[in-house]
Design a protein around this motif. Structure first.
Motif, mmCIF file in Angstrom:
data_model
loop_
_atom_site.group_PDB
_atom_site.id
_atom_site.type_symbol
_atom_site.label_atom_id
_atom_site.label_comp_id
_atom_site.label_asym_id
_atom_site.label_seq_id
_atom_site.Cartn_x
_atom_site.Cartn_y
_atom_site.Cartn_z
ATOM 1 N N GLU A 29 0.734 -1.274 -0.070
ATOM 2 C CA GLU A 29 0.116 -0.074 0.073
ATOM 3 C C GLU A 29 0.847 1.263 0.023
ATOM 4 O O GLU A 29 0.562 2.251 0.483
ATOM 5 N N LYS A 30 2.362 1.157 -0.540
ATOM 6 C CA LYS A 30 2.839 2.451 -0.565
ATOM 7 C C LYS A 30 2.280 3.419 -1.576
ATOM 8 O O LYS A 30 1.723 3.020 -2.605
ATOM 9 N N PHE A 31 2.593 4.637 -1.232
ATOM 10 C CA PHE A 31 1.973 5.618 -1.979
ATOM 11 C C PHE A 31 2.939 5.848 -3.411
ATOM 12 O O PHE A 31 4.133 6.040 -3.328
ATOM 13 N N GLU A 32 2.024 6.149 -4.321
ATOM 14 C CA GLU A 32 2.600 6.613 -5.692
ATOM 15 C C GLU A 32 1.637 7.760 -6.089
ATOM 16 O O GLU A 32 0.488 7.732 -5.974
ATOM 17 N N ILE A 33 2.262 8.721 -6.860
ATOM 18 C CA ILE A 33 1.418 9.767 -7.398
ATOM 19 C C ILE A 33 0.385 9.223 -8.214
ATOM 20 O O ILE A 33 -0.694 9.985 -8.033
ATOM 21 N N GLU A 34 0.519 8.221 -8.956
ATOM 22 C CA GLU A 34 -0.409 7.718 -9.652
ATOM 23 C C GLU A 34 -1.806 7.358 -9.128
ATOM 24 O O GLU A 34 -2.800 7.277 -9.769
ATOM 25 N N ASP A 35 -1.488 6.946 -7.909
ATOM 26 C CA ASP A 35 -2.941 6.585 -7.057
ATOM 27 C C ASP A 35 -3.631 7.664 -7.178
ATOM 28 O O ASP A 35 -4.951 7.484 -6.644
ATOM 29 N N LEU A 36 -3.377 8.892 -7.078
ATOM 30 C CA LEU A 36 -4.210 10.189 -7.024
ATOM 31 C C LEU A 36 -5.306 10.212 -8.330
ATOM 32 O O LEU A 36 -6.144 10.701 -8.122
ATOM 33 N N TYR A 37 -4.752 9.573 -9.593
ATOM 34 C CA TYR A 37 -5.787 9.658 -10.518
ATOM 35 C C TYR A 37 -6.026 8.605 -11.168
ATOM 36 O O TYR A 37 -7.015 8.521 -12.256
ATOM 37 N N GLU A 38 -5.136 7.290 -11.086
ATOM 38 C CA GLU A 38 -5.254 6.249 -11.924
ATOM 39 C C GLU A 38 -6.239 5.327 -11.177
ATOM 40 O O GLU A 38 -6.019 5.118 -9.900
ATOM 41 N N ASP A 39 -7.037 4.527 -11.719
ATOM 42 C CA ASP A 39 -7.748 3.531 -11.394
ATOM 43 C C ASP A 39 -6.712 2.312 -11.117
ATOM 44 O O ASP A 39 -6.519 1.550 -12.149
ATOM 45 N N ASN A 40 -5.923 2.163 -9.969
ATOM 46 C CA ASN A 40 -5.077 1.296 -10.022
ATOM 47 C C ASN A 40 -5.513 -0.085 -9.190
ATOM 48 O O ASN A 40 -4.446 -0.753 -8.795
#
Lengths: 530, 321
Positions: A29-40
């Motif tokens: 569950e580490k943060f990446e900036i893509e988490d903010l906008y991508e359906d990951n």
């Protein structure tokens, strides 16, 4: 194609649906900036992570069971005691591993694909070095023709243009300055799997151009730059000891992350060869789609590998191992410069200098077994490949055995043995002069034994100072700073009473000197503030 | 999990993803990992509205990236050192100020953002109970503050009104330099309509000797002193010490503050003390516990005394001084 042949080829394409190494699903569950906008949801969470490491294992087993006949399980893992048998006058020990074990020749190139490293495969002709590299290209999603065309075959006449590309002839005539000359770059530069066959047959000048691509990821001709994508590299060599047409330049050698040996063919498997001839079976033509990885999947796996944890006790063992080798007392009168690097740069004979290291326990002093230390690059590679190994085994955390198994392949070409060391004269150790893999593994074992005998897990004074320092200096009073400085001085005094100075201690001393300096600077600032 | 939905911001995130991931990694290397949900929650609920509002109002400024980078770096640090968790409500409300002040983010956005965080730290340190009130005042005033300079000045004046008495001198200078509408805006926001500069300059609102409050206290109860303190005057300023901890003491009608000071000695003769007590008792017609008083100073319309058996400073208004 007859039904029978189709059926047989269908068998070869089979990928087991059962989990190859059932594990608890990891949760990243580490943060990446893509988490903010991508359906990951497809790249995060336990489900897909499990699917990808399972896919890597499936790829491994398909290669070992179907594509490459490599019945060697030299990367051994055990759960509890394994059965051992001893053979011959040399008392060679054969272990039957009690946990899933692997063939280095297949596994390490595969891990290299996901770690995006530089893998050198060495071995005699016809051992499958190039075939393995091609398989990696195919698993990375390229078609057979593209991979084969992209292989750079080392040969004594190879020019920089052959390697990188040609300037366009029309531009050569018209151009008024070099930047006007367009370059027809070679296609292989844009690929994420790069294969250099027999790299030790490439002329020295061309090796330098190769070095730029390999190390800095760009190519340059006539002031034109081509930026290459991150790639996994596979280099092959018939003889890693410089027996090719040209001597491999040191800088290029140093960039190699991992060295794999292509082992001989076990003649008990000739029947398999016979079947392949009869069926005209070419594994590279029938790679199952289930084990082909897209670029996104490789990127995701690379990220997941980096997230695998290395616990503090393990990290401390790696640190302890790595700090044995660079220290070299005869090199200087200042602790900072007592390194093998300084001794080498002086041009003096290392053997003569080693003789000056009198009085130390040559068996305990692991540094006496090597003529050089470890570079930062190598330590990083060791950590990365240990993580990759843990990931492959479906673990969330690196195990000491992961490091132990990976370490010899990472340090194979880097840590040069000091063959005159009295360690190698001991009766059981003579063969270690020849076999680097076994020597390096033994070296790590000895280091771990020494680490345990010093009880550094529980009683490491540097840890105490480090933990205190890591809490930060905010609101630390002048009194506390004075106390910490005094504690450091007391510890240095205690160590100064030890009779001999070993590599691990030298780094400890320098660490305390560093902390002393940081506290000293903070103290001066506090006094100035007052 | 919540997601950023404002398209121009998503474009910027995609374009600079390497930098933003690098900033997170740098933060993780220093402070350890931060839960992904927390960062996402802050970005979506606090940062995105600020960026969105700014970009919609001033699309030509084209500075989504610098504003986001500054706010993102701040929130990473605040989450890493747990400030944004312990004082979540304060930071949420404080950052909402920026949503109402898009015009301040078009040029040098780092200045108001850093100033806001620094103000919160200071107010929390000197007048923790007043933090929310300061934020509310700023929220009300900020849409009408025309420049970053006015924003900084208003912040300082409201901080003074919140009890940071040591800011009085600078805050008054700032107040005097503001335009008349801004002065009125600040006074009305703070509920001081009709106040003149003269009135603001007065230390106390009443003209009588009057017991106002106590200050200080024992260190174990979050006070500044380990031992009963004493006060003294140096250059007409009040200083307090327990012989180990030394402070400059500022007090006025809005509150008081202790500022760390270099070491000094309190040399008060018993006769001088008696004289000060007598003067104060006469003017105020108050009977003080003379035998217990360990020190006393009268300055800036204020009388402060300490007791042998107390960690407190006792504060009276003393308009005649």
């Amino acid at each position: 194609m007859s039904d029978f042949v189709k059926k047989v080829l269908g068998f070869y394409k089979k990928v087991p649906s059962a989990p190859t190494n059932p594990q608890k699903p990891p949760t990243f569950e580490k943060f990446e900036i893509e988490d903010l906008y991508e359906d990951n949801s497809s790249t995060k969470g336990s489900g897909p992570a499990k699917a990808l490491d399972e896919k890597v294992r499936q790829a491994y087993f398909w290669i070992t069971n179907t594509a490459i006949i490599s019945p060697y399980y030299d990367i051994e893992f055990n759960e509890g005691d394994a059965k051992k048998f001893i053979f011959g006058d040399s008392k060679v020990e054969v272990t039957l591993p009690s946990d899933q074990s692997y063939s280095s020749f297949v596994l390490l190139p595969l891990l290299n694909l996901f770690a995006r490293g530089k893998c050198l495969i060495v071995g005699g002709p016809g051992r499958g070095k190039t075939a393995t590299s091609i398989l990696m290209g195919l698993i990375a999603g390229y078609n057979k023709t593209d991979v084969q065309r992209a292989i750079q075959h080392g040969q004594p006449q190879m020019t920089i243009s052959d390697l990188l590309g040609h300037p366009l002839p029309a531009d050569m005539v018209k151009a008024e300055k070099t930047s006007d000359i367009r370059i027809a770059w070679r296609n292989w530069l844009s690929m994420t799997v790069k294969i250099i066959d027999e790299y030790n047959r490439i002329p020295t000048r061309t090796q330098s151009a190769l070095l730029t691509v390999l190390a800095d990821n760009y190519a340059e001709i006539f002031d034109q730059i081509y930026e290459c994508p991150d790639a996994a590299w596979y280099l092959t060599a018939n003889d890693d000891a410089g027996g090719g047409t040209y001597k491999v330049i040191e800088a290029l050698k140093d960039r190699i992350d991992i060295v794999v040996r292509a082992l001989h063919f076990n003649t008990r498997f000739i029947e398999d060869l016979l079947k392949r001839i009869e069926l005209n079976f070419k594994p590279e033509s029938i790679i199952p789609e289930e084990i082909i990885f897209s670029t996104e999947e490789i990127n995701t796996i690379n990220k997941e590998i980096r997230k695998i944890e290395i616990s503090k006790p393990l990290r401390k063992r790696i640190e302890f191992f790595c700090r044995q080798f660079e220290f070299f007392e005869p090199a200087s009168t200042r602790l900072e410069y007592m390194t093998k690097d300084v001794a080498k740069l002086s041009g003096l004979d290392m053997k003569t200098l080693f003789r000056k290291e009198g009085g130390k326990d040559q068996v305990k002093d692991l540094g006496s077994q090597s003529t050089n230390g470890l570079s930062v690059r190598k330590i990083m590679t060791l950590l990365m490949f240990s993580k990759a190994m843990a990931y492959f085994r479906g673990n969330k955390e690196v195990d000491i055995e992961d490091i132990r198994q990976v370490l010899p392949f990472v340090l194979h070409d880097t840590l040069s043995p000091h063959l005159e060391s009295s360690f190698f004269d001991q009766p059981d150790n003579e063969s270690l002069r020849i076999d680097r893999i076994v020597w390096l593994r033994k070296l790590f074992d000895l280091s771990c034994d020494e680490f345990a005998s010093q009880d550094l897990d529980r009683d490491d004074p540097v840890d105490v100072f480090e933990e205190e320092f890591q809490k930060g200096l905010d609101n630390v009073s002048l009194n506390d700073v004075d106390k910490r400085l005094l504690q450091i001085e007391k510890q240095l005094q205690k160590w100064s009473e030890e009779k001999k100075l070993y590599g691990y201690r030298a780094d400890d001393i320098l660490k305390l000197k560093y902390l002393h300096q940081r506290y000293g600077n903070y103290k001066r600032w506090l006094q100035w503030k007052k | 999990m919540e997601k950023v939905t404002y398209k121009p911001l998503i474009e910027v995130l995609k374009k600079h993803n390497e930098l933003y991931n690098g900033l997170y990694k740098q933060c993780e290397m220093t402070y350890g990992p931060i839960p992904s949900e927390l960062i996402t929650k802050w970005v979506v609920n606090s940062i995105e509205p600020i960026v969105k509002n700014m970009h919609e109002r001033f699309p030509e400024s084209n500075n989504i990236h610098p504003v986001f980078e500054i706010l993102y770096t701040r929130i990473l640090k605040l989450l890493a050192n747990k400030s944004a968790i312990s004082y979540e409500n304060e930071y949420k409300k404080a950052w909402a100020i920026l949503e109402k002040a898009p015009h301040l983010l078009t040029h040098n956005p780092g200045l108001p953002i850093r100033a806001l965080d620094a103000a919160l730290l200071k107010i929390r340190a000197y007048a923790p109970k007043e933090t929310i009130r300061w934020i509310m005042r700023m929220t009300r005033a900020v849409p009408n503050l025309q420049s970053t300079d006015e924003f900084l000045k208003a912040g300082r004046i409201f901080a003074w009104f919140s009890g940071l008495a040591h800011l009085k001198e600078n805050a008054l200078t700032d107040f005097k330099s503001l335009s008349q509408p801004t002065k009125e805006l600040i006074l009305s926001t703070a509920g001081f309509d009709g106040f003149t500069i003269d009135k603001l300059e007065q230390t106390w609102h009443n003209k009588e000797n009057y017991f106002h409050e106590t200050a200080g206290g024992f260190k174990g109860f979050n006070g500044p002193f380990r031992k009963p303190p004493k006060v003294t005057l140096i250059d007409d300023k009040i200083f307090a010490t327990d012989s180990n901890n030394h402070f400059a003491f500022f007090v006025d009608r809005f509150g008081h503050s202790f500022l760390p000071a270099p070491k000094f000695e309190v040399n008060l003769s018993s006769q001088a003390l008696k004289n000060a007590i007598a003067l104060f008792s006469k003017k105020s017609r108050t009977s003080l516990p003379e035998s217990n008083i360990s020190s006393m100073v009268i300055a800036n319309q204020t009388a402060v005394f300490t007791l042998d058996n107390s960690h407190l400073l006792y504060i009276f208004s003393h308009p005649d001084s």
